[in-house]
Scaffold this motif. Structure first.
Motif, PDB file in Angstrom:
ATOM      1  N   TYR A  24      32.935  44.168  50.577  1.00  0.00           N
ATOM      2  CA  TYR A  24      33.291  43.098  49.641  1.00  0.00           C
ATOM      3  C   TYR A  24      33.023  43.905  48.198  1.00  0.00           C
ATOM      4  O   TYR A  24      33.961  43.866  47.174  1.00  0.00           O
ATOM      5  N   ASN A  25      31.943  44.560  48.181  1.00  0.00           N
ATOM      6  CA  ASN A  25      31.479  45.243  46.987  1.00  0.00           C
ATOM      7  C   ASN A  25      32.553  46.180  46.499  1.00  0.00           C
ATOM      8  O   ASN A  25      32.779  46.341  45.298  1.00  0.00           O
ATOM      9  N   GLU A  26      32.863  47.079  47.396  1.00  0.00           N
ATOM     10  CA  GLU A  26      33.807  48.030  47.044  1.00  0.00           C
ATOM     11  C   GLU A  26      35.235  47.251  46.649  1.00  0.00           C
ATOM     12  O   GLU A  26      35.856  47.881  45.651  1.00  0.00           O
ATOM     13  N   ALA A  27      35.541  46.330  47.252  1.00  0.00           N
ATOM     14  CA  ALA A  27      36.832  45.695  46.816  1.00  0.00           C
ATOM     15  C   ALA A  27      36.727  44.925  45.382  1.00  0.00           C
ATOM     16  O   ALA A  27      37.791  45.074  44.528  1.00  0.00           O
ATOM     17  N   THR A  28      35.571  44.415  45.348  1.00  0.00           N
ATOM     18  CA  THR A  28      35.314  43.905  43.822  1.00  0.00           C
ATOM     19  C   THR A  28      35.309  44.925  42.820  1.00  0.00           C
ATOM     20  O   THR A  28      36.062  44.650  41.721  1.00  0.00           O
ATOM     21  N   LYS A  29      34.937  46.008  43.046  1.00  0.00           N
ATOM     22  CA  LYS A  29      34.817  47.062  42.003  1.00  0.00           C
ATOM     23  C   LYS A  29      36.193  47.654  41.884  1.00  0.00           C
ATOM     24  O   LYS A  29      36.726  47.761  40.585  1.00  0.00           O
ATOM     25  N   GLN A  30      36.959  47.936  42.852  1.00  0.00           N
ATOM     26  CA  GLN A  30      38.312  48.053  42.600  1.00  0.00           C
ATOM     27  C   GLN A  30      39.031  47.267  41.746  1.00  0.00           C
ATOM     28  O   GLN A  30      39.982  47.367  41.002  1.00  0.00           O
ATOM     29  N   PHE A  31      38.946  45.906  42.199  1.00  0.00           N
ATOM     30  CA  PHE A  31      39.745  44.732  41.553  1.00  0.00           C
ATOM     31  C   PHE A  31      39.447  44.990  39.972  1.00  0.00           C
ATOM     32  O   PHE A  31      40.394  44.686  39.234  1.00  0.00           O
ATOM     33  N   VAL A  32      38.289  45.001  39.392  1.00  0.00           N
ATOM     34  CA  VAL A  32      37.865  45.063  38.212  1.00  0.00           C
ATOM     35  C   VAL A  32      38.400  46.282  37.322  1.00  0.00           C
ATOM     36  O   VAL A  32      38.919  46.391  36.580  1.00  0.00           O
ATOM     37  N   LYS A  36      42.437  43.730  37.047  1.00  0.00           N
ATOM     38  CA  LYS A  36      43.018  42.641  37.590  1.00  0.00           C
ATOM     39  C   LYS A  36      42.527  41.095  37.178  1.00  0.00           C
ATOM     40  O   LYS A  36      42.821  40.145  37.578  1.00  0.00           O
ATOM     41  N   VAL A  37      41.303  41.339  36.622  1.00  0.00           N
ATOM     42  CA  VAL A  37      40.669  40.030  36.162  1.00  0.00           C
ATOM     43  C   VAL A  37      41.149  39.169  35.416  1.00  0.00           C
ATOM     44  O   VAL A  37      41.315  38.098  35.698  1.00  0.00           O
TER      45      VAL A  37
END
Length: 86
Positions: A24-32, A36-37
């Motif tokens: 989850y943390n890795e996916a969130t970091k990539q999203f930001v 994409k935010v």
């Protein structure tokens, strides 16, 4: 007593699933990092004034059951009392 991980159930990790947390943390970091935010925030906007009111009511209802604001969400400032009455 908390269950402990064992070889018969590798998904059981006791207090938390650390592998899932890392993913989850890795996916969130990539999203930001991929920028994409803003697009996601725009897509999440209410589509009508009625929907906006419904969301505000739901938020207030949720807050009414809360114990209080998480102190980690707001940085401490030197002159402010953290225990202000509402």
């Amino acid at each position: 007593m908390n269950p402990k991980p064992d070889e018969s159930n590798p998904d059981m990790q006791g207090e938390g699933n650390y592998v899932a947390g890392r993913h989850y943390n890795e996916a969130t970091k990539q999203f930001v990092e991929q920028g994409k935010v803003d697009g996601a925030a725009a897509a999440a906007k209410p589509e009508s004034p009625d929907e906006a009111r419904d969301l505000e009511r739901a938020e207030e209802e949720g807050k009414s059951r809360a114990k209080g604001e998480d102190p980690q969400l707001k940085p401490k400032s030197s002159g402010e009392d953290q225990q202000r009455p509402k």
